[in-house]
Scaffold this active site. Structure first.
Site, short mmCIF file in Angstrom:
data_model
loop_
_atom_site.label_atom_id
_atom_site.label_comp_id
_atom_site.label_asym_id
_atom_site.label_seq_id
_atom_site.Cartn_x
_atom_site.Cartn_y
_atom_site.Cartn_z
N LYS A 28 -13.59 7.36 15.35
CA LYS A 28 -13.83 6.03 14.80
C LYS A 28 -12.50 5.34 14.53
O LYS A 28 -11.44 5.96 14.56
CB LYS A 28 -14.64 6.12 13.52
CG LYS A 28 -13.95 6.90 12.40
CD LYS A 28 -14.80 7.00 11.16
CE LYS A 28 -14.07 7.78 10.07
NZ LYS A 28 -14.82 7.86 8.82
N ARG B 69 -21.76 8.07 -1.97
CA ARG B 69 -21.35 6.96 -1.12
C ARG B 69 -22.47 6.66 -0.15
O ARG B 69 -23.10 5.61 -0.21
CB ARG B 69 -20.04 7.30 -0.40
CG ARG B 69 -19.43 6.14 0.35
CD ARG B 69 -18.12 6.54 1.02
NE ARG B 69 -18.31 7.56 2.05
CZ ARG B 69 -17.32 8.00 2.84
NH1 ARG B 69 -16.09 7.53 2.69
NH2 ARG B 69 -17.56 8.92 3.75
N TYR C 134 14.33 -10.55 2.53
CA TYR C 134 13.66 -11.54 1.69
C TYR C 134 13.84 -11.20 0.20
O TYR C 134 13.76 -10.05 -0.21
CB TYR C 134 12.17 -11.59 2.01
CG TYR C 134 11.83 -12.33 3.27
CD1 TYR C 134 12.11 -13.68 3.40
CD2 TYR C 134 11.21 -11.69 4.33
CE1 TYR C 134 11.79 -14.38 4.56
CE2 TYR C 134 10.87 -12.37 5.50
CZ TYR C 134 11.17 -13.71 5.60
OH TYR C 134 10.85 -14.39 6.75
N MET D 269 7.72 -9.24 8.52
CA MET D 269 6.62 -9.22 9.48
C MET D 269 6.99 -8.51 10.78
O MET D 269 6.22 -7.70 11.30
CB MET D 269 6.16 -10.65 9.79
CG MET D 269 4.96 -10.71 10.71
SD MET D 269 4.44 -12.41 11.07
CE MET D 269 3.77 -12.90 9.48
#
Length: 362
Positions: free
Chosen positions: A35, A133, A258, A306
């Site tokens: 998956k 769950r 940054y 990014m």
């Protein structure tokens, strides 16, 4: 020249890890969990490799869409929908594609009984033994099992499964309680058992049943926070790499990245690597997180952006633009990067971005 962010999939490592599963759970059939794009490794790619020479007995996926991709790619082995159907009409697709369906809620059993299918589907009944769950309440299992035994749309025998909440903690009493609950619930019911995920496969042979369903360990990653994969006999399947695209001298007192959060304590040679959070590298990896430049450690400096991240090259006087940078893989585990970024290796692997080139190698 194409962008150098690259995920290399090691076919030999994948086969090696499967052999480890086979060795540990030697009497079990194997449902390989593929998956989430095979945990970022490529759904079709991994399924085809694992299916070679009947390496596994079945695949597990999260949803019908993933199963359709595998069938369209020519994968013929059994495929289990681990979350079952989301709507009653999906049973018809499941029947047409020859899928096995997990039933974890009474409405899914009701829907199967009321849906006319061209031929029956195989079923796993999932029991909630304590994770809370997904899963049928234990007190409902026998009645639902008996109903489905006479359901024309259900292929017999019906399998029985559960999922452990704390198998990644060795010798957890919670796992013992869940196993005891499962055994008590299915006492007197026929059908194969499928209980063990990677952690349970590695830690507790009592959970193995007739089927095991390895996921993380197939990809060469430890499910235990305090145990390295290599100590478990596993090899990393993914090598996530990029290259240096710039090397600059930054003076003492100047900042990198940054926000100016990292300040040079001394004059520093800073290398810029073409990889960032848009490629799947964790944005919250702090300064000091390791990468390997030409096989040797270099620390991250400043914030991951990014498309790029920066590293301190003061201990790499021979580094050159174009040199290879290992972000995780052989020699620098994804577990270590996940720990540094306060996350788990599952998340990092699953976040490899579509723009990252992928290659297969032996």
């Amino acid at each position: 020249m194409t962008r150098p962010a690259l995920a290399v999939i090691d076919r030999a490592a994948l086969r090696h890890n499967l052999n480890q599963v086979r060795s540990i759970a030697s009497n079990c059939q194997v449902m390989a969990i593929v998956k989430a794009n095979a945990y970022g490794h490529g759904l079709v790619r991994v399924a085809r490799l694992l299916a070679e020479d009947k390496g596994v007995d079945a695949f597990g996926v999260a949803c019908l869409e993933e199963a359709k991709v595998l069938r369209a790619a020519g994968v013929k082995l059994p495929i289990t929908l681990l979350e079952g159907v989301f709507e009653a009409d999906e049973y018809r697709d499941a029947a047409r594609l020859g899928l096995t369906v997990v039933i974890h809620h009474p409405w899914q059993a009701d829907a199967l009984q009321s849906t006319a299918l061209p031929w029956p589907v195989s079923i796993w009944l999932k029991i909630d033994t304590g994770m809370h769950r997904l899963g049928l309440p234990p007190k409902t299992v026998t009645s639902i099992w008996e109903r489905l035994r006479t359901c024309r749309s259900a292929l017999l025998p019906i399998g029985l499964m559960t999922h452990f909440a704390c198998a990644d903690a060795r010798n957890s009493p919670i796992t013992d309680r869940q196993l005891a609950c499962f055994r008590e619930t299915v006492s007197g019911l026929s059908g194969a058992w499928c209980l063990a995920n990677s952690a349970a496969i590695l830690s507790d042979s009592a959970t193995h049943g007739q089927w095991v369903r390895p996921g993380l360990m197939l990809y060469g990653v430890s499910p235990f926070s305090n145990e390295h994969a290599s100590n478990l006999g596993l090899r990393p399947v993914m090598q996530f790499t990029s290259r240096l695209i710039a090397i600059n001298q930054v003076h003492q007192g100047e900042t990198v990245g940054y926000g100016g959060s990292w300040i040079c304590a001394t004059d520093t040679v800073v290398g810029t690597v073409a990889a960032g959070y848009a490629d799947g590298y964790p944005r919250h990896a702090p300064s000091g997180t390791k990468v390997l430049v030409n096989g040797r450690t270099a620390p991250l400096v400043g914030r991951v952006s990014m498309d790029m991240l920066c590293v301190d090259l003061n201990s790499h006087p021979d580094a050159r633009i174009g040199d290879t940078v290992l972000l995780w893989g052989e020699g620098l585990s994804v577990e270590e990067i996940a720990t540094a970024a306060d996350t788990i290796p599952y998340e990092l692997l699953c976040h490899i971005a579509p723009r990252v080139a992928i290659e297969e190698r032996n």
